[in-house]
Design an enzyme around this catalytic site. Structure first.
Site, PDB file in Angstrom:
ATOM      1  N   GLY A 199      -8.835  63.863  11.379  1.00 33.63           N
ATOM      2  CA  GLY A 199      -7.856  64.300  10.403  1.00 33.63           C
ATOM      3  C   GLY A 199      -7.974  65.776  10.080  1.00 33.63           C
ATOM      4  N   ASN A 234      -8.027  62.114  -2.132  1.00 37.90           N
ATOM      5  CA  ASN A 234      -9.151  61.343  -1.603  1.00 37.90           C
ATOM      6  C   ASN A 234     -10.205  61.012  -2.649  1.00 37.90           C
ATOM      7  OD1 ASN A 234      -9.329  64.301  -1.246  1.00 37.90           O
ATOM      8  ND2 ASN A 234     -11.447  63.871  -0.655  1.00 37.90           N
ATOM      9  N   GLN A 238      -5.680  59.461   3.508  1.00 40.02           N
ATOM     10  CA  GLN A 238      -6.048  58.358   2.622  1.00 40.02           C
ATOM     11  C   GLN A 238      -4.926  57.348   2.416  1.00 40.02           C
ATOM     12  OE1 GLN A 238      -9.015  57.667   1.295  1.00 40.02           O
ATOM     13  NE2 GLN A 238     -10.033  59.496   2.087  1.00 40.02           N
ATOM     14  N   SER A 240      -6.159  59.926  10.213  1.00 39.00           N
ATOM     15  CA  SER A 240      -7.469  59.786  10.861  1.00 39.00           C
ATOM     16  C   SER A 240      -7.831  58.320  11.026  1.00 39.00           C
ATOM     17  CB  SER A 240      -8.543  60.498  10.033  1.00 39.00           C
ATOM     18  OG  SER A 240      -9.789  60.482  10.688  1.00 39.00           O
ATOM     19  N   GLY A 241      -8.231  57.930  12.240  1.00 36.44           N
ATOM     20  CA  GLY A 241      -8.445  56.530  12.577  1.00 36.44           C
ATOM     21  C   GLY A 241      -9.488  55.796  11.756  1.00 36.44           C
ATOM     22  N   HIS A 242     -10.572  56.473  11.400  1.00 36.54           N
ATOM     23  CA  HIS A 242     -11.688  55.749  10.771  1.00 36.54           C
ATOM     24  C   HIS A 242     -11.439  55.409   9.307  1.00 36.54           C
ATOM     25  CE1 HIS A 242     -13.779  58.977   8.343  1.00 36.54           C
ATOM     26  NE2 HIS A 242     -12.955  59.715   9.071  1.00 36.54           N
ATOM     27  N   THR A 294      -9.365  66.364  27.947  1.00 35.14           N
ATOM     28  CA  THR A 294      -9.284  64.961  28.343  1.00 35.14           C
ATOM     29  C   THR A 294      -9.216  64.063  27.115  1.00 35.14           C
ATOM     30  OG1 THR A 294     -10.576  65.468  30.315  1.00 35.14           O
ATOM     31  CG2 THR A 294     -10.389  63.145  29.697  1.00 35.14           C
ATOM     32  N   CYS A 337     -22.916  67.229  -5.105  1.00 38.98           N
ATOM     33  CA  CYS A 337     -24.366  67.467  -5.013  1.00 38.98           C
ATOM     34  C   CYS A 337     -25.002  66.736  -3.836  1.00 38.98           C
ATOM     35  CB  CYS A 337     -25.057  67.069  -6.319  1.00 38.98           C
ATOM     36  SG  CYS A 337     -24.770  65.373  -6.820  1.00 38.98           S
TER      37      CYS A 337
END
Length: 388
Positions: free
Chosen positions: A69, A149, A177, A197-199, A235, A323
């Site tokens: 992402g 997020n 998100q 983003s895939g994850h 690739t 932190c």
């Protein structure tokens, strides 16, 4: 372990992994090759492209695969900026964007571009009117995230898209998100570029996508080969792309039903924390928020200590405080919504996923009050409040 950090990443779903596995060792051909095993790979990528397109309401030839992402955000913003700099060098964004957007904008400022960082209200919403008022003759791009997020606030994307269209300005949204949590149709919402983003929705890490509306002028992200219509050489991550396509198809099926189930757990957690833990504050919009997002700030404690105690009790969550990444500064998002440094440091983000249960929520709610009380008992500030 009870996993309540789905906004950070999700597990790869079993059916996604099953679809990916053959492309590591059986159908491993290079998609740029013309022989059979290469054509098999090319067909798999084409199918995944179609799956992404169906999920967000665009054409398959408007979908480009990326490494993540953050790469998609970088490409969208830098690509549009450099391709359209002859028209102008002004970009509009918000103060609560993901760092993939903020740091990219800061990079462009070093290369002669001007960026307006719009403030948000106490709930993290940007005003469409503020967006409109920030537009100049040399504005070439508006980039506003679909949903935050950290605090889960969903932004007024349709209104911003309408403003951008009215003024003939390109509109990009970071929807990392939002995929799988909110219905998205890029054409109805007036979106010209969208990052994902895939994850974040049951797919693998290391693969994302960028929607680029046909006709949008954008510089190539990477040079060297003809992949992704020559716009992003290299690739292809074949198995990853197959996984992303499968995951987004699953995530975007029956969104309303899944979101309602997740929101029920979210609301249960919010209600119990609000009623049972004093000196707590819910961050983000009370209703216009992601179905799985819970973000609270607790006075008189540090977020890192809370996370460590939760971890010792088998619960994974995250803090709005930076932190844990080695910074002493609190979250830029929490500061932008008006929280003082001391309160912003003591924040907790719980992100509920489709595999979480009410029993897991009960376990969290059983443990959390005692953890916070233990940390507060070590605080001289809390001692002073008690004495008063």
């Amino acid at each position: 372990m009870i996993y309540f950090d789905n906004a950070a990443t999700t597990a790869v779903k079993k059916e996604v992994l099953e679809k990916m596995l053959p492309y590591f060792s059986e159908n491993y051909g290079n998609a740029s090759s013309i022989y059979t095993i290469g054509r098999t790979s090319a067909a798999a990528i084409a199918k995944a492209r179609e799956q992404v397109a169906n999920a967000i309401g665009c054409k398959s030839n408007e979908v480009y695969f990326t490494g993540c992402g953050s790469e998609a955000d970088n490409w969208a913003i830098k690509g549009v900026a450099f391709a359209n700099k002859s028209k102008g060098k002004h970009i509009i964004t918000t103060a609560i964007e993901h760092h993939a957007v903020l740091h990219t904008c800061q990079y462009l400022e070093k290369h002669g571009f001007e960026v307006t960082y719009l403030p948000v209200d106490e709930y993290g919403k940007v005003s469409p009117e503020a967006v409109k008022n920030a537009i100049r003759e040399d504005t070439i791009l508006i980039t506003v995230m679909f949903a935050n997020n950290e605090i889960g606030t969903i932004e007024p994307i349709a209104e911003i898209g309408e403003i951008a269209k009215e003024h003939k300005i390109l509109f990009h949204t970071d929807a990392v998100q939002a995929i799988g949590a909110v219905e998205i149709d890029v054409n109805k919402l007036g979106i010209d570029l969208l990052s994902l983003s895939g994850h974040k929705f049951g797919g693998p890490k290391g693969v994302g996508a960028l929607y680029i509306k046909s006709g949008v002028r954008i510089d190539n992200f990477m040079h060297g080969g003809a992949q992704e219509k020559t716009k992003r050489a290299g690739t292809e991550n074949l198995a990853g792309i197959v996984g992303l396509g499968t995951a987004i198809e699953i995530a975007c099926s029956n969104i309303s039903e899944k979101a309602a189930k997740i929101a029920k757990i979210r609301d249960y957690i919010i209600k119990n924390i609000s009623e049972n833990i004093p000196y707590s504050r819910l961050n983000g919009h009370p209703t216009d928020r992601l179905c799985g997002n819970v973000n609270f700030s607790f006075e008189f404690i540090e977020g890192e200590g809370m996370l460590l105690h939760l971890d010792l009790n088998g619960i994974a969550a995250s803090s709005g405080s930076a932190c844990t990444s080695g910074s002493l500064d609190p979250s830029h998002v929490l500061l932008a919504i008006g929280l003082p440094h001391g309160i912003a440091h003591g924040s907790l983000r719980i992100s509920v996923g489709d595999t979480n249960t009410m029993e897991e929520a009960d376990k969290l709610l059983e443990i959390l009050p005692s953890i916070i009380q233990k940390l507060r008992d070590m605080s001289p500030l809390y001692e002073e409040i008690k004495n008063k």
